[in-house]
Design an enzyme around this catalytic site. Structure first.
Site, short mmCIF file in Angstrom:
data_model
loop_
_atom_site.label_atom_id
_atom_site.label_comp_id
_atom_site.label_asym_id
_atom_site.label_seq_id
_atom_site.Cartn_x
_atom_site.Cartn_y
_atom_site.Cartn_z
N THR A 64 -2.52 1.74 15.28
CA THR A 64 -2.41 2.08 13.85
C THR A 64 -3.70 1.73 13.10
O THR A 64 -4.20 2.51 12.30
CB THR A 64 -1.23 1.30 13.24
OG1 THR A 64 -0.06 1.57 14.02
CG2 THR A 64 -0.97 1.72 11.80
N PHE B 57 0.82 -1.22 0.00
CA PHE B 57 0.00 0.00 0.00
C PHE B 57 0.85 1.27 0.00
O PHE B 57 0.34 2.37 0.23
CB PHE B 57 -0.96 0.00 1.21
CG PHE B 57 -0.28 -0.24 2.54
CD1 PHE B 57 0.31 0.81 3.23
CD2 PHE B 57 -0.23 -1.52 3.09
CE1 PHE B 57 0.94 0.60 4.45
CE2 PHE B 57 0.41 -1.74 4.31
CZ PHE B 57 0.98 -0.68 4.98
N GLU C 208 12.36 12.45 12.18
CA GLU C 208 11.15 13.09 11.63
C GLU C 208 11.12 14.60 11.92
O GLU C 208 10.77 15.39 11.06
CB GLU C 208 9.90 12.42 12.21
CG GLU C 208 9.75 10.97 11.75
CD GLU C 208 8.63 10.24 12.47
OE1 GLU C 208 7.97 10.84 13.35
OE2 GLU C 208 8.41 9.05 12.16
N ASN D 60 -5.98 7.04 9.27
CA ASN D 60 -6.06 7.10 10.73
C ASN D 60 -5.75 8.48 11.31
O ASN D 60 -5.29 8.61 12.44
CB ASN D 60 -5.18 6.01 11.34
CG ASN D 60 -3.76 6.05 10.81
OD1 ASN D 60 -3.37 7.02 10.15
ND2 ASN D 60 -2.98 5.03 11.11
P1 ADP Z 1 2.00 4.28 12.79
O1 ADP Z 1 1.45 5.39 11.91
O2 ADP Z 1 1.00 3.85 13.82
O3 ADP Z 1 3.36 4.62 13.38
P2 ADP Z 1 3.23 2.61 10.70
O4 ADP Z 1 4.44 3.49 10.70
O5 ADP Z 1 3.43 1.12 10.78
O6 ADP Z 1 2.20 2.99 11.86
O7 ADP Z 1 2.38 2.87 9.37
C1 ADP Z 1 2.36 4.11 8.72
C2 ADP Z 1 0.97 4.35 8.16
O8 ADP Z 1 0.70 3.40 7.13
C3 ADP Z 1 -0.17 4.15 9.17
O9 ADP Z 1 -0.40 5.28 9.98
C4 ADP Z 1 -1.34 3.85 8.26
O10 ADP Z 1 -1.88 5.04 7.67
C5 ADP Z 1 -0.68 3.00 7.16
N1 ADP Z 1 -0.71 1.57 7.46
C6 ADP Z 1 0.11 0.91 8.31
N2 ADP Z 1 -0.12 -0.42 8.33
C7 ADP Z 1 -1.12 -0.61 7.44
C8 ADP Z 1 -1.82 -1.80 6.99
N3 ADP Z 1 -1.52 -3.02 7.44
N4 ADP Z 1 -2.80 -1.64 6.08
C9 ADP Z 1 -3.10 -0.42 5.61
N5 ADP Z 1 -2.49 0.74 5.98
C10 ADP Z 1 -1.50 0.64 6.89
#
Ligand code: ADP
Length: 166
Positions: free
Chosen positions: A97, A58, A136, A122
């Site tokens: 997440t 994705f 970041e 999210n």
């Molecule tokens: P976080 O934002 O909670 O730190 P990550 O860095 O793992 O989580 O993921 C970055 C972003 O990618 C997430 O905030 C979400 O928008 C998207 N995302 C993460 N994992 C998934 C998944 N399994 N399916 C769809 N979208 C995802």
């Protein structure tokens, strides 16, 4: 431990008019805001920010999401929060997440959704640990945009074109 963390109110958060609610929720932490701005996110910036997701199926959609192409809002609000346990305090209020697994009272639990194509929309980003927070914050902010000298900085003289008020 005194920490700092990067928060992004993502384009869906702006489109759903949630900025005020989110800032109110984050103020429950009693952390200080050390920097804040609205950023028009380029593809390069989004790809740098999510470089750890490069191999995910994705990834392209995630970049479209952060650059605002899914919401007709090419901007995010970027903030730096500073104070005791900033990283975990902010992550707890954000929630998991996956918005379906997030606490219903968390920001993501209350306002996030999973798109029909499966992307987690999210609402908010928050740094996951202190190394990521430093990377970041340095990616999104210049030293002069923060009210504290959070990380060491140096002065350089450069001759470049820049935009000033007429
Ligand atoms: P976080 O934002 O909670 O730190 P990550 O860095 O793992 O989580 O993921 C970055 C972003 O990618 C997430 O905030 C979400 O928008 C998207 N995302 C993460 N994992 C998934 C998944 N399994 N399916 C769809 N979208 C995802």
């Amino acid at each position: 431990m005194i920490e700092q963390t990067l928060v992004l109110i993502k384009p869906d958060g702006l489109k759903k008019s949630l900025t005020g609610n989110i800032l109110t929720r984050l103020s429950e932490t009693k952390l200080e805001i050390a920097g804040a701005k609205i950023v028009a996110v380029t593809r390069e910036l989004a790809e740098q920010h999510y470089r750890h997701m490069k191999d995910k199926p994705f990834f392209n959609e995630l970049i479209d999401y952060l650059t605002g192409q899914l919401h007709d809002r090419r901007k995010v609000m970027a903030l730096v929060y500073h104070g005791e346990n900033a990283i975990s305090l902010v992550r707890t209020i954000c929630g998991a997440t996956n918005p379906e697994q997030a606490e219903p009272t968390s920001i993501r639990g209350a306002y996030g959704r999973i798109t029909t194509s499966g992307l987690f929309e999210n609402i908010i980003h928050a740094s996951s640990n202190s190394q990521e927070a430093e990377r970041e914050i340095k990616l999104w902010f210049k030293p002069s945009e923060l009210v504290y000298r959070i990380y060491p900085a140096k002065k350089i003289t450069e001759k470049t074109e820049k935009l000033i008020w007429k």
